[in-house]
Design an enzyme around this catalytic site. Structure first.
Site, PDB file in Angstrom:
ATOM      1  N   LYS A 180       0.852  -1.194   0.000  1.00  0.00           N
ATOM      2  CA  LYS A 180       0.000   0.000   0.000  1.00  0.00           C
ATOM      3  C   LYS A 180       0.891   1.248   0.000  1.00  0.00           C
ATOM      4  O   LYS A 180       1.583   1.531   0.964  1.00  0.00           O
ATOM      5  CB  LYS A 180      -0.910   0.036   1.229  1.00  0.00           C
ATOM      6  CG  LYS A 180      -1.861   1.240   1.206  1.00  0.00           C
ATOM      7  CD  LYS A 180      -2.022   1.858   2.565  1.00  0.00           C
ATOM      8  CE  LYS A 180      -2.807   3.163   2.536  1.00  0.00           C
ATOM      9  NZ  LYS A 180      -2.179   4.242   1.756  1.00  0.00           N
ATOM     10  N   GLU A 255      10.151   2.846  10.494  1.00  0.00           N
ATOM     11  CA  GLU A 255      11.065   3.969  10.315  1.00  0.00           C
ATOM     12  C   GLU A 255      10.201   5.215  10.330  1.00  0.00           C
ATOM     13  O   GLU A 255       9.346   5.395   9.470  1.00  0.00           O
ATOM     14  CB  GLU A 255      11.844   3.837   9.001  1.00  0.00           C
ATOM     15  CG  GLU A 255      13.121   4.674   8.969  1.00  0.00           C
ATOM     16  CD  GLU A 255      12.848   6.159   8.809  1.00  0.00           C
ATOM     17  OE1 GLU A 255      12.989   6.900   9.812  1.00  0.00           O
ATOM     18  OE2 GLU A 255      12.473   6.566   7.716  1.00  0.00           O
ATOM     19  N   CYS A 289      13.780  11.806   5.515  1.00  0.00           N
ATOM     20  CA  CYS A 289      13.861  11.491   6.939  1.00  0.00           C
ATOM     21  C   CYS A 289      15.269  11.705   7.474  1.00  0.00           C
ATOM     22  O   CYS A 289      15.457  11.903   8.673  1.00  0.00           O
ATOM     23  CB  CYS A 289      13.394  10.066   7.204  1.00  0.00           C
ATOM     24  SG  CYS A 289      14.261   8.811   6.250  1.00  0.00           S
ATOM     25  N   GLU A 390      10.020  17.373  13.874  1.00  0.00           N
ATOM     26  CA  GLU A 390      10.330  17.150  12.463  1.00  0.00           C
ATOM     27  C   GLU A 390       9.394  17.976  11.595  1.00  0.00           C
ATOM     28  O   GLU A 390       8.173  17.812  11.643  1.00  0.00           O
ATOM     29  CB  GLU A 390      10.202  15.666  12.109  1.00  0.00           C
ATOM     30  CG  GLU A 390      10.668  15.367  10.696  1.00  0.00           C
ATOM     31  CD  GLU A 390      10.606  13.897  10.353  1.00  0.00           C
ATOM     32  OE1 GLU A 390      11.535  13.413   9.688  1.00  0.00           O
ATOM     33  OE2 GLU A 390       9.634  13.230  10.742  1.00  0.00           O
TER      34      GLU A 390
END
Length: 488
Positions: A180, A255, A289, A390
């Site tokens: 997905k 992650e 990331c 972030e």
């Protein structure tokens, strides 16, 4: 095979057939370079569609496992060749769909080819070890066995590389896959899956389904036939994955991002450091990331470094990633664009000084897209939101440190621990950094972003689970060890 052209409705791929969703509903994939451009339509799938995909993978897992590792590797070689032939088309689609520049998109797609060939080679490598037995008349060895059905949920920022570095090892080690992708990059993902389809994988080995996270994503996470799940994305969803997988006792791999520091020491090559900070912080519009978002500079060189950084940042050309000479494209979506603007305002309110960029670009070529200039904040306190949270955009926080010890302490002052970098010419400083920094990826005199495909990738603390991705380390997640004892 489905016809892959602009504004096509991209179907699900289940049991080796391109099929419509039972809902017949579609969602537009909009280009961030021009929100009036529809890159393609994707299906808004249902739980019934998901059930078909998982069932197909479950039914195929026994035959795929029995095929053998060498034969499975041969399929990946075929996929790599097909992806390479379609590199230009897929890269252009990637740029249109998520905004990174065409050279970056081509580089990412080429990396996908290399990853496929690396894991294809795993087909001829060992999958166990012989272990001495205390019984001289016995043979004892270990054998790697696949998990079974593996769910793959991927983000929009690397829509070619991340799915491939998850799917390729999953497949070569004998698992079947339900994939997905993020809705924002699902057209690119569909074209990648079509390369697998053209390679002629057996029925049900790879299944592709698009749709909302709340329906398809959550349904996949909770599905009782799932034997493992690998996820890259937000912390919120990662926590859901962990809870569901733990409750059922299946393997999971997460992650979930980072707030990655670069330390610049007083003896560093400042020109090289500036180049690395700009590349690590602003390439892909900061939407990595591993992007450099905190730059911690020793006080003796702080002002000089800051001046050089601002000068070079102001040279960056922002625009349509398909055009030559464009260094940075738009934010990948309106949502991400608004998030970046929100954090820039937070930084100002917190008392940090915006010394470069952070401007929304306007005018005929910009008004229909999500363009913002790369931003640098000065006078940042390590506890400010822009130094802790972030942002996933082109925003850098400059932080002053009196010495290396304080710089490392500031670098570790975060819930994340994905990647970290230091620029220094002092061997003692770099050795101390390697020992003390709390990050899974440590880079010396190089930007924080990036990892080689043959090396383990993953973070510490809130960035990742313990299972590493890529390289030989991927085998640890996608297989279980079976110890065999044979008495003569």
């Amino acid at each position: 095979m489905q016809t892959l052209s602009k504004e096509t409705t991209y179907k699900n791929f289940i049991n080796n057939q391109w099929v419509d969703s039972s809902s017949q509903e579609t969602v537009k994939s909009i280009s961030p370079m021009n929100k009036e451009e529809v890159v393609g339509l994707i299906h808004s799938s249902t739980k019934e569609d998901l059930e078909q995909a998982v069932s197909a993978a479950d039914q195929a897992k026994k035959a795929w496992r029995k095929l053998g590792q060498a034969q499975r590797g041969q399929y990946l070689y075929k996929v790599a060749d097909i992806l390479e032939k379609n590199l230009d088309d897929i890269a252009e689609t990637l740029t249109k769909e998520m905004g990174k520049t065409l050279p970056e998109a081509k580089g990412e797609t080429a990396r996908g080819v290399a990853i496929l060939r690396y894991y294809a080679g795993e087909g001829m490598r060992k999958n166990g070890d012989v272990i001495p037995s205390s019984d001289k008349d016995a043979l004892m060895f270990t054998k790697r066995t696949p998990l079974g059905v593996v769910g793959v949920i991927t983000p929009w920022n690397f829509p070619v590389a991340i799915p491939i570095w998850k799917m390729a090892p999953a497949l070569v080690y004998g698992n079947t896959v339900v994939f997905k992708p993020a809705t924002e990059a699902a057209v690119t993902a569909a074209k990648v899956v079509d390369c697998f389809a053209q390679a002629g994988l057996p029925e049900g080995v790879l299944n592709f389904i698009t749709g909302s996270g709340s329906v398809v994503g959550q349904g996949l996470i909770d599905h009782p036939l799932l034997n493992g799940i690998t996820f890259t994305g937000s912390e919120t969803v990662g926590e859901i994955v962990a809870k569901s997988a733990s409750a059922r006792g299946i393997k999971y791999q997460l992650e979930m991002g980072g707030k990655n520091p670069i330390i610049i020491t007083k003896d560093a090559d400042l020109n090289a450091a500036v180049e690395a900070v700009i590349s690590g912080g602003f390439r892909s519009t900061g939407q990595k990331c591993t992007a450099s978002s905190r730059v911690i500079v020793e006080s003796e060189v702080y002002d000089e470094f800051k001046e050089k950084l601002v000068q070079e940042t102001e040279k960056i050309k922002v625009g349509n990633g398909l055009q030559e000479g464009i260094w940075m494209g738009p934010c990948a979506s309106e949502s991400q664009f608004n998030t970046v603007k929100h954090y820039i305002e937070i930084g100002k309110k917190e008392g940090a000084e915006l010394i470069a960029g952070g401007d929304v670009l306007t005018g005929e070529e910009f008004d229909k897209g999500f363009y913002i200039t790369p931003a640098i904040f000065d006078n940042v306190n390590p506890d400010m939101a822009i130094a802790q949270e972030e942002i996933f955009g082109p925003v850098i926080a400059l932080i002053k440190a009196e010495n290396l010890e304080e710089a490392i302490e500031m670098a570790n002052n975060t819930k994340y621990g994905l990647s970290a970098s230091i620029f220094t010419t002092n061997i003692g400083s770099l050795l101390e950094f390697i020992d003390e920094i709390e990050a899974g990826l440590v880079r010396i005199n190089a930007e924080s972003a990036g990892v080689e495909l043959q090396a383990p990738f993953g973070g510490m603390k809130g960035s990742s689970t313990g299972s590493r991705e890529q390289g030989e380390a991927a085998q640890e997640f996608y297989t279980s060890i079976k110890t065999v004892f044979i008495k003569g």
